[in-house]
Design a protein around this motif. Structure first.
Motif, PDB file in Angstrom:
ATOM      1  N   LYS A 102      -4.342  -0.137   9.917  1.00  0.00           N
ATOM      2  CA  LYS A 102      -3.775  -1.165   8.780  1.00  0.00           C
ATOM      3  C   LYS A 102      -4.720  -1.461   7.879  1.00  0.00           C
ATOM      4  O   LYS A 102      -4.410  -1.650   6.721  1.00  0.00           O
ATOM      5  CB  LYS A 102      -3.365  -2.495   9.701  1.00  0.00           C
ATOM      6  N   ALA A 106      -5.295   1.472   5.692  1.00  0.00           N
ATOM      7  CA  ALA A 106      -4.023   1.642   4.808  1.00  0.00           C
ATOM      8  C   ALA A 106      -3.876   0.707   3.533  1.00  0.00           C
ATOM      9  O   ALA A 106      -3.400   0.938   2.593  1.00  0.00           O
ATOM     10  CB  ALA A 106      -2.610   1.672   5.624  1.00  0.00           C
ATOM     11  N   CYS A 108      -2.287   2.764   0.547  1.00  0.00           N
ATOM     12  CA  CYS A 108      -1.035   2.916   0.811  1.00  0.00           C
ATOM     13  C   CYS A 108      -0.141   1.879  -0.192  1.00  0.00           C
ATOM     14  O   CYS A 108       0.964   2.279  -0.644  1.00  0.00           O
ATOM     15  CB  CYS A 108      -0.418   2.987   2.147  1.00  0.00           C
ATOM     16  N   HIS A 142       3.477   2.419  -1.856  1.00  0.00           N
ATOM     17  CA  HIS A 142       4.553   1.930  -0.808  1.00  0.00           C
ATOM     18  C   HIS A 142       4.954   0.567  -0.310  1.00  0.00           C
ATOM     19  O   HIS A 142       3.857  -0.220  -0.452  1.00  0.00           O
ATOM     20  CB  HIS A 142       4.196   2.779   0.413  1.00  0.00           C
ATOM     21  N   MET A 198       5.130  -1.685   2.488  1.00  0.00           N
ATOM     22  CA  MET A 198       4.964  -1.249   4.181  1.00  0.00           C
ATOM     23  C   MET A 198       4.573  -2.539   4.741  1.00  0.00           C
ATOM     24  O   MET A 198       3.820  -3.300   4.092  1.00  0.00           O
ATOM     25  CB  MET A 198       3.773  -0.330   4.343  1.00  0.00           C
ATOM     26  N   LEU A 216       7.508   2.564   3.489  1.00  0.00           N
ATOM     27  CA  LEU A 216       7.287   3.067   5.029  1.00  0.00           C
ATOM     28  C   LEU A 216       7.957   2.165   5.993  1.00  0.00           C
ATOM     29  O   LEU A 216       7.199   1.388   6.335  1.00  0.00           O
ATOM     30  CB  LEU A 216       5.669   3.072   5.076  1.00  0.00           C
ATOM     31  N   MET A 219       9.245   4.726  10.625  1.00  0.00           N
ATOM     32  CA  MET A 219       8.610   5.959  10.522  1.00  0.00           C
ATOM     33  C   MET A 219       8.899   7.095  11.853  1.00  0.00           C
ATOM     34  O   MET A 219       8.745   8.061  11.711  1.00  0.00           O
ATOM     35  CB  MET A 219       6.946   5.624  10.380  1.00  0.00           C
ATOM     36  N   ILE A 259      -4.642   5.529  10.549  1.00  0.00           N
ATOM     37  CA  ILE A 259      -3.528   5.222   9.457  1.00  0.00           C
ATOM     38  C   ILE A 259      -2.143   5.594   9.878  1.00  0.00           C
ATOM     39  O   ILE A 259      -1.331   4.893  10.107  1.00  0.00           O
ATOM     40  CB  ILE A 259      -3.798   5.661   7.857  1.00  0.00           C
ATOM     41  N   TYR A 319      -1.056   3.542  12.623  1.00  0.00           N
ATOM     42  CA  TYR A 319      -0.455   2.073  12.107  1.00  0.00           C
ATOM     43  C   TYR A 319       0.782   2.394  11.508  1.00  0.00           C
ATOM     44  O   TYR A 319       1.831   1.583  11.795  1.00  0.00           O
ATOM     45  CB  TYR A 319      -1.326   1.526  11.184  1.00  0.00           C
ATOM     46  N   ILE A 320       1.076   3.350  10.823  1.00  0.00           N
ATOM     47  CA  ILE A 320       2.199   3.408  10.024  1.00  0.00           C
ATOM     48  C   ILE A 320       3.448   4.017  11.011  1.00  0.00           C
ATOM     49  O   ILE A 320       4.411   3.542  10.924  1.00  0.00           O
ATOM     50  CB  ILE A 320       2.279   4.903   9.167  1.00  0.00           C
ATOM     51  N   TYR A 321       2.976   4.555  12.255  1.00  0.00           N
ATOM     52  CA  TYR A 321       4.119   4.849  13.146  1.00  0.00           C
ATOM     53  C   TYR A 321       4.802   3.422  13.921  1.00  0.00           C
ATOM     54  O   TYR A 321       5.578   3.528  14.504  1.00  0.00           O
ATOM     55  CB  TYR A 321       3.371   5.571  14.160  1.00  0.00           C
ATOM     56  N   LEU A 338       5.571   0.891  11.994  1.00  0.00           N
ATOM     57  CA  LEU A 338       6.324   0.534  10.818  1.00  0.00           C
ATOM     58  C   LEU A 338       7.816   0.836  11.155  1.00  0.00           C
ATOM     59  O   LEU A 338       8.109   1.873  11.694  1.00  0.00           O
ATOM     60  CB  LEU A 338       5.685   0.637   9.646  1.00  0.00           C
TER      61      LEU A 338
END
Length: 126
Positions: free
Chosen positions: A41, A44, A52, A56, A58, A71, A74, A119, A122-124, A126
C-alpha cells in the motif's frame, strides 16, 4: 518404572510444545502477510514509487486520477495473481489495452520484482 514415567512426561511435554508452537507460526505468517500488504500500500500510494493513485481510484487513496480503471474487485478481474503481476511488470502479452499509458514498471526498472509483488498483494485486497 521411573524411566517409563520420565519418558511419558517428556513425550507429553514435547507434544504440548508442538501444539502450542503451531498457532504461533500461523500468527507470524498472518502478520508477515499483513506487513507485506501494508508495504504494498505504501509503495502503491507513494509518489516516488508506484504512484498508482495518479491514474487509478483505489482503496482509501486521496485525490485519485481517472486515466486508468478503478482498482476494485481485483480478485475477480484477475483470478490468476501472476497475470496481475505481469500487467504491472509490463510484459507485452499482458498489455491488452492498445496504447495504454501505464508504464511497464518492471521492464523499465521503476520497481523491483519484490516491490511489484508487494503492490500486487495490496491491490489483490481491493
Amino acid at each position: 518404572m521411573m524411566n517409563s514415567k520420565m519418558k511419558q512426561l517428556l513425550t507429553a511435554l514435547a507434544i504440548s510444545t508442538a501444539v502450542v508452537a503451531a498457532p504461533v507460526s500461523s500468527v507470524q505468517a498472518a502478520e508477515k502477510a499483513a506487513s507485506t500488504v501494508e508495504q504494498g500500500k505504501k509503495l502503491a500510494t507513494s509518489r516516488s514509487k508506484g504512484n498508482c493513485l495518479a491514474c487509478h481510484m483505489m482503496g482509501d487513496g486521496a485525490m485519485p486520477g481517472n486515466i486508468g480503471p478503478a482498482l476494485i474487485a481485483m480478485k475477480l478481474r484477475y483470478p490468476d495473481k501472476q497475470k496481475l503481476f505481469d500487467k504491472v511488470w509490463g510484459t507485452p502479452e499482458s498489455q491488452t489495452v492498445p496504447n495504454s499509458m501505464m508504464p511497464p514498471f518492471g521492464e523499465h526498472g521503476i520497481l523491483s520484482d519484490d516491490e511489484i509483488s508487494k503492490i500486487v498483494d495490496y491491490i489483490y485486497t481491493l
